[in-house]
Scaffold this motif. Structure first.
Motif, PDB file in Angstrom:
ATOM      1  N   UNK A 130       0.872  -1.170   0.000  1.00 43.80           N
ATOM      2  CA  UNK A 130       0.000   0.000   0.000  1.00 43.80           C
ATOM      3  C   UNK A 130       0.914   1.225   0.000  1.00 43.80           C
ATOM      4  N   UNK A 131       0.522   2.281  -0.725  1.00 44.84           N
ATOM      5  CA  UNK A 131       1.406   3.460  -0.763  1.00 44.84           C
ATOM      6  C   UNK A 131       1.645   4.063   0.609  1.00 44.84           C
ATOM      7  N   UNK A 132       0.788   3.741   1.569  1.00 48.32           N
ATOM      8  CA  UNK A 132       0.976   4.224   2.947  1.00 48.32           C
ATOM      9  C   UNK A 132       2.118   3.441   3.585  1.00 48.32           C
ATOM     10  N   UNK A 133       3.322   3.699   3.123  1.00 48.25           N
ATOM     11  CA  UNK A 133       4.493   2.923   3.540  1.00 48.25           C
ATOM     12  C   UNK A 133       5.744   3.712   3.182  1.00 48.25           C
ATOM     13  N   UNK A 134       6.846   3.365   3.844  1.00 48.96           N
ATOM     14  CA  UNK A 134       8.110   4.049   3.565  1.00 48.96           C
ATOM     15  C   UNK A 134       8.613   3.701   2.159  1.00 48.96           C
ATOM     16  N   UNK A 135       9.401   4.617   1.591  1.00 43.81           N
ATOM     17  CA  UNK A 135       9.937   4.419   0.230  1.00 43.81           C
ATOM     18  C   UNK A 135      10.737   3.123   0.124  1.00 43.81           C
ATOM     19  N   UNK A 159       9.645  -3.182  -5.812  1.00 47.52           N
ATOM     20  CA  UNK A 159      10.232  -3.014  -7.149  1.00 47.52           C
ATOM     21  C   UNK A 159      11.249  -4.111  -7.424  1.00 47.52           C
ATOM     22  N   UNK A 160      12.052  -4.405  -6.419  1.00 49.04           N
ATOM     23  CA  UNK A 160      13.129  -5.378  -6.553  1.00 49.04           C
ATOM     24  C   UNK A 160      12.638  -6.811  -6.693  1.00 49.04           C
ATOM     25  N   UNK A 161      11.503  -7.098  -6.062  1.00 52.66           N
ATOM     26  CA  UNK A 161      11.020  -8.487  -6.040  1.00 52.66           C
ATOM     27  C   UNK A 161       9.809  -8.706  -6.951  1.00 52.66           C
ATOM     28  N   UNK A 162       9.731  -7.944  -8.022  1.00 54.93           N
ATOM     29  CA  UNK A 162       8.659  -8.150  -9.005  1.00 54.93           C
ATOM     30  C   UNK A 162       7.298  -7.710  -8.499  1.00 54.93           C
ATOM     31  N   UNK A 163       7.296  -6.854  -7.483  1.00 50.18           N
ATOM     32  CA  UNK A 163       6.026  -6.433  -6.887  1.00 50.18           C
ATOM     33  C   UNK A 163       5.592  -5.058  -7.347  1.00 50.18           C
ATOM     34  N   UNK A 164       4.667  -4.496  -6.596  1.00 47.90           N
ATOM     35  CA  UNK A 164       3.948  -3.309  -7.064  1.00 47.90           C
ATOM     36  C   UNK A 164       3.387  -2.558  -5.864  1.00 47.90           C
ATOM     37  N   UNK A 165       3.046  -1.284  -6.073  1.00 47.03           N
ATOM     38  CA  UNK A 165       2.354  -0.520  -5.028  1.00 47.03           C
ATOM     39  C   UNK A 165       0.860  -0.490  -5.364  1.00 47.03           C
ATOM     40  N   UNK A 166       0.051  -0.096  -4.394  1.00 48.86           N
ATOM     41  CA  UNK A 166      -1.375   0.152  -4.685  1.00 48.86           C
ATOM     42  C   UNK A 166      -1.866   1.292  -3.812  1.00 48.86           C
ATOM     43  N   UNK A 224      -6.712  -0.811  -5.579  1.00 51.76           N
ATOM     44  CA  UNK A 224      -6.244  -2.067  -4.965  1.00 51.76           C
ATOM     45  C   UNK A 224      -6.755  -3.302  -5.721  1.00 51.76           C
ATOM     46  N   UNK A 225      -7.982  -3.262  -6.196  1.00 49.74           N
ATOM     47  CA  UNK A 225      -8.528  -4.449  -6.867  1.00 49.74           C
ATOM     48  C   UNK A 225      -7.773  -4.750  -8.174  1.00 49.74           C
ATOM     49  N   UNK A 226      -7.590  -3.711  -8.980  1.00 54.49           N
ATOM     50  CA  UNK A 226      -6.872  -3.915 -10.257  1.00 54.49           C
ATOM     51  C   UNK A 226      -5.442  -4.392 -10.001  1.00 54.49           C
ATOM     52  N   UNK A 227      -4.846  -3.892  -8.940  1.00 51.40           N
ATOM     53  CA  UNK A 227      -3.456  -4.271  -8.632  1.00 51.40           C
ATOM     54  C   UNK A 227      -3.408  -5.731  -8.164  1.00 51.40           C
ATOM     55  N   UNK A 228      -4.375  -6.119  -7.342  1.00 54.42           N
ATOM     56  CA  UNK A 228      -4.364  -7.509  -6.858  1.00 54.42           C
ATOM     57  C   UNK A 228      -4.664  -8.477  -8.004  1.00 54.42           C
ATOM     58  N   UNK A 229      -5.531  -8.057  -8.930  1.00 56.00           N
ATOM     59  CA  UNK A 229      -5.784  -8.910 -10.111  1.00 56.00           C
ATOM     60  C   UNK A 229      -4.473  -9.109 -10.880  1.00 56.00           C
ATOM     61  N   UNK A 230      -3.755  -8.015 -11.050  1.00 51.11           N
ATOM     62  CA  UNK A 230      -2.464  -8.076 -11.771  1.00 51.11           C
ATOM     63  C   UNK A 230      -1.501  -9.014 -11.041  1.00 51.11           C
ATOM     64  N   UNK A 231      -1.439  -8.849  -9.719  1.00 44.71           N
ATOM     65  CA  UNK A 231      -0.476  -9.632  -8.929  1.00 44.71           C
ATOM     66  C   UNK A 231      -0.802 -11.129  -9.001  1.00 44.71           C
ATOM     67  N   UNK A 276      -1.372  -2.696   5.437  1.00 45.55           N
ATOM     68  CA  UNK A 276      -2.739  -2.608   5.970  1.00 45.55           C
ATOM     69  C   UNK A 276      -3.526  -3.889   5.717  1.00 45.55           C
ATOM     70  N   UNK A 277      -3.742  -4.666   6.774  1.00 43.50           N
ATOM     71  CA  UNK A 277      -4.481  -5.920   6.568  1.00 43.50           C
ATOM     72  C   UNK A 277      -5.907  -5.659   6.083  1.00 43.50           C
ATOM     73  N   UNK A 278      -6.508  -4.529   6.512  1.00 46.64           N
ATOM     74  CA  UNK A 278      -7.925  -4.309   6.182  1.00 46.64           C
ATOM     75  C   UNK A 278      -8.140  -4.015   4.697  1.00 46.64           C
ATOM     76  N   UNK A 279      -7.311  -3.158   4.130  1.00 44.80           N
ATOM     77  CA  UNK A 279      -7.457  -2.877   2.694  1.00 44.80           C
ATOM     78  C   UNK A 279      -7.283  -4.184   1.908  1.00 44.80           C
ATOM     79  N   UNK A 280      -6.297  -4.979   2.285  1.00 41.27           N
ATOM     80  CA  UNK A 280      -6.059  -6.242   1.588  1.00 41.27           C
ATOM     81  C   UNK A 280      -7.251  -7.188   1.734  1.00 41.27           C
ATOM     82  N   UNK A 281      -7.742  -7.328   2.966  1.00 38.07           N
ATOM     83  CA  UNK A 281      -8.848  -8.273   3.201  1.00 38.07           C
ATOM     84  C   UNK A 281     -10.136  -7.798   2.540  1.00 38.07           C
ATOM     85  N   UNK A 282     -10.439  -6.517   2.677  1.00 39.06           N
ATOM     86  CA  UNK A 282     -11.676  -5.993   2.078  1.00 39.06           C
ATOM     87  C   UNK A 282     -11.665  -6.144   0.565  1.00 39.06           C
TER      88      UNK A 282
END
Ligand code: 13P
Ligand code: SF4
Length: 380
Positions: free
Chosen positions: A152-157, A164-171, A176-183, A195-201
């Motif tokens: 989640x962008x609510x995180x340190x750089x 970025x290094x491990x083939x991942x992404x921000x949301x 969040x939905x489009x990003x999780x579909x991509x992932x 944030x567990x809640x954004x992920x779970x919701x």
């Protein structure tokens, strides 16, 4: 005063200014009107040099000077697009200013009016903990092949750089939905933090069964999970939350529904799933503002997000009834640190040739963090 055209972010030029920076205490003693007038005057003098961005949770007296206000995604896009401004004064929290620094051009300077404006959720995941988690997962699974890290962008750089290094992404909360579909289209599992809640919701809305989700507690061995549960999981949710949004409770929804049967409940996806499941609509701060603003006159709304935003919505939407969903004061205490005095102090120092509180993400973090952010931008 140094003419603005000759100011650069080169430290030598800045150090060449003879006067010391103006102290914040001089501004804290000023009246609201004086602060407004002096900030407006500084803005006029700086004209095309400074872009003021304001997050939707900012105080009214700060928003009054913002060139643009919006949610995290909108502001990140603006930071990337408005390269004509040498200075971006970011009225938000630290992670947002870092994102602006990562996405802006190298000749732009990003300033956060108060460096203490952090985010308690962002602080719930440290890079050492995320590295530990990844190493632990690697002992159980071929982690690089099967897990996409989504931050989640609510995180340190540095955590964005990890993704970025491990083939991942921000949301953000709005994509969040489009990003999780991509992932999930790339790898079988997602590690979602902080944030567990954004992920779970988001996963609930996508129909992921409950037994495919586990919570990773960074203070427990294996995050508090058996190896079997880790192998079976499709979604690994970091144990983190927003201290503001966790205050909204199902009984608050029940109270308003009983009192106003026709009410529509709209909440931010950082709220607990028990609240989100009872709501009519869920979305980012921008989605909430747009939905209520475009609703027909006479409609009634219960809004579950930060208090400054809801109070402003109440004032701006006279023809609707807007209620704050909690009896408690749910204010983002860190956002609140950016006040009229800090903004005025920042702007007048710029007029005098002093850059205060510059946010600079180290180059090695920047490259990888930018990769994770650009993957997101391409999908947004
Ligand atoms: P938005 O991206 O929805 O504006 O959310 C930012 C935030 O910090 C919510 O707590
Ligand atoms: Fe962080 Fe919550 Fe404040 Fe958003 S509202 S900036 S998540 S503490």
């Amino acid at each position: 005063m140094i003419p603005f055209s000759s100011l650069t972010i080169d430290d030598q030029t800045i150090n060449a200014v003879e006067t010391a920076p103006l102290p914040i205490t001089d501004f804290q003693a000023l009246s609201e009107q004086e602060l407004y007038d002096r900030t407006a005057a500084a803005k006029t003098r700086l004209s095309n040099q400074v872009l003021i961005l304001g997050h939707n949770y900012q105080r009214d007296e700060v928003i009054a000077h913002a060139d643009l206000r919006g949610d995290s995604l909108l502001l990140a896009k603006q930071a990337a697009a408005r390269s004509e401004y040498p200075y971006v004064v970011f009225c938000g929290v630290h992670f947002m200013a870092e994102t602006a620094d990562i996405l802006s051009r190298s000749n732009q300077t990003v300033i956060l009016p108060d460096l203490a404006a952090g985010c308690s959720m962002a602080d719930m995941a440290a890079i050492e903990q995320v590295d530990d988690c990844w190493e632990t997962l690697a002992k159980i699974l071929p982690v690089e092949d099967v897990v996409t890290p989504v931050v989640y962008v609510n995180s340190a750089a540095v955590l964005k750089a990890f993704c970025g290094e491990h083939g991942g992404i921000t949301c953000t909360s709005s994509n969040a939905r489009a990003i999780m579909e991509w992932a999930w289209s790339r790898r079988e599992k997602i590690l979602f933090f902080p944030d567990e809640h954004l992920g779970r919701n988001t996963a609930n809305a996508m129909g992921l069964p409950r037994d495919a989700m586990i919570v990773w507690d960074p203070f427990l061995p294996n995050g508090g999970n058996s190896e079997k549960a880790i192998r079976r999981a499709r979604l690994i949710l970091w144990k983190g939350h927003c201290s503001v949004h966790q205050m909204f409770q199902p009984e608050h929804v029940a109270y308003f529904r009983k009192r106003y049967p026709e009410i529509q409940i709209i909440v931010h996806p950082e709220c607990h799933e028990d609240v989100v499941k009872l709501a009519d609509l869920v979305g980012s701060t921008e989605f909430i503002i747009r939905t209520v603003s475009q609703a027909p006159p006479g409609t009634i709304w219960g809004v579950g997000t930060e208090l400054n935003l809801v109070n402003r919505l109440k004032r701006e939407q006279h023809d609707k009834q807007v209620f704050f969903l909690s009896p408690m004061v749910c204010r983002c205490a860190t956002m609140y640190r950016i006040d009229a005095a800090h903004l005025c102090w920042t702007m007048e120092n710029l007029v005098h040739g002093h850059i205060v509180n510059q946010i600079r993400v180290p180059d090695d973090e920047k490259t990888m963090a930018k990769l994770a952010l650009e993957r997101m931008m391409a999908l947004s």
